[in-house]
Design an enzyme around this catalytic site. Structure first.
Site, short mmCIF file in Angstrom:
data_model
loop_
_atom_site.label_atom_id
_atom_site.label_comp_id
_atom_site.label_asym_id
_atom_site.label_seq_id
_atom_site.Cartn_x
_atom_site.Cartn_y
_atom_site.Cartn_z
N GLU A 99 5.13 -4.53 7.58
CA GLU A 99 4.18 -3.39 8.23
C GLU A 99 4.69 -3.80 9.85
O GLU A 99 4.96 -2.78 9.10
CB GLU A 99 2.69 -4.03 8.36
CG GLU A 99 1.44 -4.13 6.39
CD GLU A 99 2.18 -5.39 5.55
OE1 GLU A 99 2.90 -6.14 6.15
OE2 GLU A 99 1.29 -5.13 4.81
N GLU A 101 -0.66 -9.70 -0.28
CA GLU A 101 -1.88 -10.17 0.15
C GLU A 101 -2.53 -10.35 -1.75
O GLU A 101 -3.16 -10.82 -1.16
CB GLU A 101 -2.00 -8.77 0.66
CG GLU A 101 -1.45 -9.07 2.02
CD GLU A 101 -1.67 -7.85 3.35
OE1 GLU A 101 -2.15 -6.87 2.78
OE2 GLU A 101 -2.54 -8.22 4.44
N GLY A 145 0.71 -4.83 1.45
CA GLY A 145 -0.62 -5.70 0.55
C GLY A 145 -0.46 -5.80 -1.38
O GLY A 145 -0.75 -6.45 -1.93
N ALA A 168 0.44 -1.35 -0.19
CA ALA A 168 -0.14 0.06 0.33
C ALA A 168 0.92 1.39 0.10
O ALA A 168 2.51 1.07 0.37
CB ALA A 168 -0.82 0.16 1.14
C1 HXC Z 1 4.65 4.45 -1.41
C2 HXC Z 1 6.61 3.61 -2.55
C3 HXC Z 1 6.60 2.36 -1.70
C4 HXC Z 1 4.93 2.11 -1.14
C5 HXC Z 1 8.59 1.93 -3.41
N1 HXC Z 1 8.09 3.15 -3.47
N2 HXC Z 1 7.23 1.59 -2.31
N3 HXC Z 1 6.17 4.57 -1.96
N4 HXC Z 1 4.39 3.30 -1.22
N5 HXC Z 1 4.98 1.15 -0.55
C6 HXC Z 1 8.93 4.21 -3.94
C7 HXC Z 1 9.10 5.22 -2.98
O1 HXC Z 1 9.56 5.84 -2.08
C8 HXC Z 1 10.39 5.83 -4.20
O2 HXC Z 1 10.19 7.06 -4.81
C9 HXC Z 1 10.22 4.18 -5.55
O3 HXC Z 1 8.82 4.11 -5.27
C10 HXC Z 1 11.33 3.52 -5.51
O4 HXC Z 1 11.23 3.01 -4.86
P1 HXC Z 1 12.88 2.44 -3.47
O5 HXC Z 1 13.21 2.49 -2.09
O6 HXC Z 1 14.04 3.89 -4.81
O7 HXC Z 1 13.30 1.83 -4.68
P2 HXC Z 1 14.66 0.54 -3.42
O8 HXC Z 1 15.76 1.20 -2.71
O9 HXC Z 1 15.01 -0.32 -5.05
O10 HXC Z 1 14.28 -0.39 -2.85
C11 HXC Z 1 12.75 -1.09 -3.97
C12 HXC Z 1 12.27 -1.53 -1.78
C13 HXC Z 1 11.14 -0.39 -1.33
C14 HXC Z 1 12.55 -2.67 -0.86
C15 HXC Z 1 10.53 -2.46 -2.55
O11 HXC Z 1 10.52 0.69 -2.32
C16 HXC Z 1 10.20 -0.34 0.25
O12 HXC Z 1 10.86 -0.89 1.20
N6 HXC Z 1 9.15 -0.63 0.14
C17 HXC Z 1 8.42 -0.44 0.82
C18 HXC Z 1 8.01 -1.73 1.02
C19 HXC Z 1 6.60 -1.91 2.52
O13 HXC Z 1 7.40 -1.95 3.19
N7 HXC Z 1 5.28 -2.49 1.89
C20 HXC Z 1 4.27 -2.48 2.78
C21 HXC Z 1 4.27 -1.37 2.46
S1 HXC Z 1 2.33 -0.80 4.32
P3 HXC Z 1 10.80 7.93 -4.92
O14 HXC Z 1 9.85 8.91 -5.25
O15 HXC Z 1 11.54 8.16 -3.52
O16 HXC Z 1 11.37 8.05 -5.69
C22 HXC Z 1 1.15 -2.25 3.33
C23 HXC Z 1 0.09 -2.02 4.32
C24 HXC Z 1 -1.26 -3.35 3.54
O17 HXC Z 1 1.36 -2.58 1.81
C25 HXC Z 1 -2.72 -2.77 4.06
C26 HXC Z 1 -3.03 -1.37 4.23
C27 HXC Z 1 -4.44 -1.43 4.67
#
Ligand code: HXC
Length: 260
Positions: free
Chosen positions: A134, A114, A111, A66
């Site tokens: 998360e 999921e 997500g 998400a």
């Molecule tokens: C918003 C995101 C994102 C996310 C990546 N981006 N994941 N933006 N939400 N979930 C954005 C980054 O901010 C970045 O934007 C661009 O995408 C590229 O990502 P990088 O981080 O620069 O890439 P990299 O270094 O290769 O790392 C990849 C990654 C990392 C390991 C996947 O992006 C990451 O850890 N993402 C978050 C993963 C996460 O925690 N997901 C769970 C979310 S909570 P910019 O603008 O800087 O270029 C969830 C809850 C679900 O899913 C239920 C809800 C009710």
């Protein structure tokens, strides 16, 4: 509805939905979820579509979760509402009356994992990564992860993955039963389509009832599950597809199913 965050392609009997926000690794927000809901609703009643493939745009991510920026300042009720929206749309995908395949082309985190889990079959590219990170953000899986990961890989492995937030590679996901196949990234979509084509030749109503029996049966004790199976088995005999399937077998020809 015109879509800004997803792409929808139809070819022959297949539909492919591509989550399309590559600049944020296809992160999910409410607008995207509403578009997905609309597309799923339409495809469910499109009789030409017999199998649905879900994938992500680009070669880095299926869905990296998400959208964290979108969620950052949510209140308690906004958080719950967002969780319920995702749960509703994901349940629609899980209950989609035709087989679904997730073609996981990179990160499937939070997500994203999921979303892959509500598809019937998961095919991963060799660079795919899975996880429920998360708790590292101060939240818990909210689009069904606490429920479906357990059902897919068992409580011990699910708890370890959710508590550590560990990100696992495609081979590990394969070993624990989270994905069905791991293939080279440039072959992912063609592999998923080949798999879909092996399904498409079968009777649409039978596929629908088989899916219903499996999905609903998993939530029942064996006795009730078997009764559900018997009922749906009986219903098959009201279909033209059953008549055609058995007639074609006895006439030694390929059946031509209409989904009726
Ligand atoms: C918003 C995101 C994102 C996310 C990546 N981006 N994941 N933006 N939400 N979930 C954005 C980054 O901010 C970045 O934007 C661009 O995408 C590229 O990502 P990088 O981080 O620069 O890439 P990299 O270094 O290769 O790392 C990849 C990654 C990392 C390991 C996947 O992006 C990451 O850890 N993402 C978050 C993963 C996460 O925690 N997901 C769970 C979310 S909570 P910019 O603008 O800087 O270029 C969830 C809850 C679900 O899913 C239920 C809800 C009710």
């Amino acid at each position: 509805m015109t879509y800004k965050n997803i792409l929808l392609d139809k070819e022959e009997n297949l539909a492919v939905i591509t989550i399309n926000r590559p600049q944020v690794l296809n992160a999910l927000n409410a607008e995207l979820l509403h578009e997905l809901e609309d597309a799923i609703e339409n495809l469910a009643t499109d009789s030409r579509v017999r199998v649905l493939i879900l994938t992500g745009a680009g070669d880095k991510a299926f869905v990296a979760g998400a959208d964290i920026a979108y969620m950052q300042n949510m209140t308690v009720s906004e958080g719950k509402e967002f969780g319920l929206l995702g749960q509703r749309v994901f349940k629609m995908i899980e209950d989609f009356p035709k087989p679904t395949i997730a073609a996981v082309n990179g990160y499937a985190l939070g997500g994203g994992c999921e979303l892959a889990m509500v598809c019937d079959i998961r095919v991963a590219s060799d660079n795919a990564k899975f996880g429920q990170p998360e708790v590292s953000l101060g939240i818990i899986p909210g689009f069904g992860g606490t429920q479906r990961l357990v059902r897919l890989v068992g409580p011990g492995k699910a708890k370890e993955l959710i508590y550590t937030g560990e990100i696992i590679d495609a081979q590990t996901a394969f070993q624990i039963g989270l994905v069905n196949h791991v293939v080279k990234q440039d072959e992912l979509l063609s592999f998923a389509k080949e798999l879909a084509k092996r399904i498409v030749g079968n009777a649409p109503l039978a596929l629908r009832y088989a899916k219903e029996a499996i999905n609903n049966g998993m939530e029942m004790d064996l006795e009730r599950g078997l009764m559900l199976e018997a009922n749906l088995f009986g219903v098959c005999f009201s279909s033209l597809d059953q008549k055609e399937g058995m007639k074609a077998f006895l006439e030694r020809r390929k059946p031509s199913f209409q989904g009726k």
